[in-house]
Write an enzyme that holds these catalytic residues in place. Structure first.
Site, mmCIF file in Angstrom:
data_model
loop_
_atom_site.group_PDB
_atom_site.id
_atom_site.type_symbol
_atom_site.label_atom_id
_atom_site.label_comp_id
_atom_site.label_asym_id
_atom_site.label_seq_id
_atom_site.Cartn_x
_atom_site.Cartn_y
_atom_site.Cartn_z
ATOM 1 N N ASP A 58 -2.828 0.575 7.615
ATOM 2 C CA ASP A 58 -2.147 0.423 6.329
ATOM 3 C C ASP A 58 -1.754 -1.023 6.039
ATOM 4 O O ASP A 58 -1.783 -1.464 4.889
ATOM 5 C CB ASP A 58 -0.908 1.330 6.270
ATOM 6 C CG ASP A 58 -1.291 2.791 6.413
ATOM 7 O OD1 ASP A 58 -2.387 3.159 5.939
ATOM 8 O OD2 ASP A 58 -0.504 3.563 6.998
ATOM 9 N N ASP A 62 0.859 -1.182 0.000
ATOM 10 C CA ASP A 62 0.000 0.000 0.000
ATOM 11 C C ASP A 62 0.894 1.230 0.000
ATOM 12 O O ASP A 62 1.743 1.391 0.883
ATOM 13 C CB ASP A 62 -0.896 -0.004 1.249
ATOM 14 C CG ASP A 62 -1.858 1.171 1.251
ATOM 15 O OD1 ASP A 62 -2.475 1.455 0.203
ATOM 16 O OD2 ASP A 62 -1.981 1.840 2.305
ATOM 17 N N GLU A 100 -1.651 -1.232 -5.995
ATOM 18 C CA GLU A 100 -2.819 -0.612 -6.610
ATOM 19 C C GLU A 100 -2.412 0.046 -7.922
ATOM 20 O O GLU A 100 -1.312 0.590 -8.030
ATOM 21 C CB GLU A 100 -3.384 0.466 -5.691
ATOM 22 C CG GLU A 100 -4.264 -0.066 -4.596
ATOM 23 C CD GLU A 100 -4.600 1.045 -3.621
ATOM 24 O OE1 GLU A 100 -5.742 1.514 -3.644
ATOM 25 O OE2 GLU A 100 -3.705 1.452 -2.861
#
Ligand SMILES: [Zn+2]
Length: 379
Positions: free
Chosen positions: A361, A185, A279
């Protein structure tokens, strides 16, 4: 995996070599322009262009003709490369990727020609570089080119300095498999948080230097203002110019530090894991707020992303970009329960369904890993 890499060096040709380089650049340009003209006329007459081969077949005749026989005096591969370049430009144009090729002018800031490696015509001995028609040219060998040479481009810049760029092809062995998959992340306070709990603090490569840079930049704008007040042209404002150079040097330092850090980090990740899930940045970008901090991390994020991508390709690892937006920090990575929106100051939470304790996170990166693996299984 084959890697192409260009190695750039400054070269120090003697007088005769300088003349030969300039001549070759001129001839390569002449050939390019001559056939561009011919290509255009043929096209307007017949509706069809030429090809690399049809042009190249005309070169020997040109070398015999009285008015163009000086073409014989330069590296013939350089002239062929020039034609290849022209043919590429035309196919780019016909595929609607580039503009119509234009005539090359003597006034272009960068003057260059490209020659190809055949039968050891380009080689390195000590601090000398052997080039076709030039012989041995002194050069500043700052690193050892690896792999085998494909071509060399010789450039002359406007200030009269000469450079060479040697394109090499290197076979890179895949890294040993580790059977490990990881989710990452990307964030602002922590640059990267991993699904195994590891965190990469952003401050390690930003805070100190960047604070200094901001300070010096402020000083620069004050000096610009002062010069303006006194009616001095900025080009003549000595203090301003001095500060401008200082800021430029500092900026370069910050960029180098960051690139260095990102290189080490991405190599480490690729070495340790076979599957890496992150991502998709275009998706991630939509959900983040617009702040200065964002624009700074954006640059690092995209650089991190591209470094991971090419290293994964080189070393036989897999990078998966989670391309679906989902609230990765709201979903419990243990039981998939959506625990609802959490403001940014909530760093830890307990799942109301299964009671798992989460670091915000790390939980998000675990969800990214799960989603990446799901996408992989459906591919
Ligand atoms: Zn749960």
């Amino acid at each position: 995996m084959l890697r192409h890499k260009a190695y750039r060096f400054r070269i120090y040709p003697n007088k005769a070599q300088q003349i030969q380089i300039t001549k070759t650049i001129g001839c390569a340009r002449f050939v390019y322009n001559h056939f561009l003209d011919l290509w255009n006329t043929t096209y307007s007459k017949t509706g069809k262009g030429l090809s690399y081969h049809s042009c190249s077949a005309m070169l020997p005749k040109m070398k015999k003709r009285e008015e163009t026989k000086w073409l014989k005096e330069v590296d013939s591969i350089a002239l062929q490369s020039s034609l290849e370049n022209l043919a590429d430009s035309f196919s780019g144009f016909f595929n609607k990727q580039t503009k119509k090729p234009r005539f090359k002018s003597k006034k272009y800031t960068v003057q260059s020609y490209t020659t190809k490696y055949v039968n050891n015509n380009i080689s390195i001995t000590g601090n000398k570089l052997k080039l076709p028609k030039l012989g041995y040219v002194k050069f500043a060998k700052s690193k050892e080119p690896r792999g085998h040479m494909l071509n060399a481009t010789i450039r002359k810049n406007p200030s009269g300095k000469f450079f060479v760029s040697i394109l090499c092809e290197e076979k890179i062995p895949a890294l040993p498999k580790t059977e490990s998959a990881i989710g990452i992340d990307l964030g602002i306070s922590d640059f990267a948080v991993f699904s195994n709990g590891q965190k990469e603090d952003n401050h390690r490569f930003t805070s100190k230097m960047e604070k200094k840079l901001t300070r010096e930049q402020r000083k620069l704008s004050r000096r610009a203002l002062l010069a303006k007040k006194r009616g001095i042209n900025l080009l003549d404002a000595k203090n301003y110019q001095k500060q401008r150079q200082k800021v430029a040097r500092l900026h370069e330092k910050v960029m180098n530090q960051r690139a260095d850090y990102l290189n080490k980090l991405t190599t480490e990740i690729i070495k340790n894991h076979d599957i890496i899930c992150i991502e998709d940045l275009s998706v991630k970008g939509m959900m983040k707020n617009k702040k200065l901090a964002k624009s700074i991390s954006d640059v690092s994020w995209s650089s991190f992303d591209s470094k991971l991508q090419y290293k994964a390709d080189w070393y036989g690892k897999e990078l998966i970009k989670v391309d679906r937006w989902f609230p990765s920090s709201q979903i419990c990575s243990e039981c998939d329960h959506n625990d609802g929106k959490k403001s940014l100051n909530i760093r830890e939470w307990i799942c109301s369904s299964c009671g798992s304790h989460h670091d915000r996170d790390v939980n998000a990166s675990r969800n990214i890993l799960a989603e990446g693996l799901r996408q992989l299984s459906q591919a």
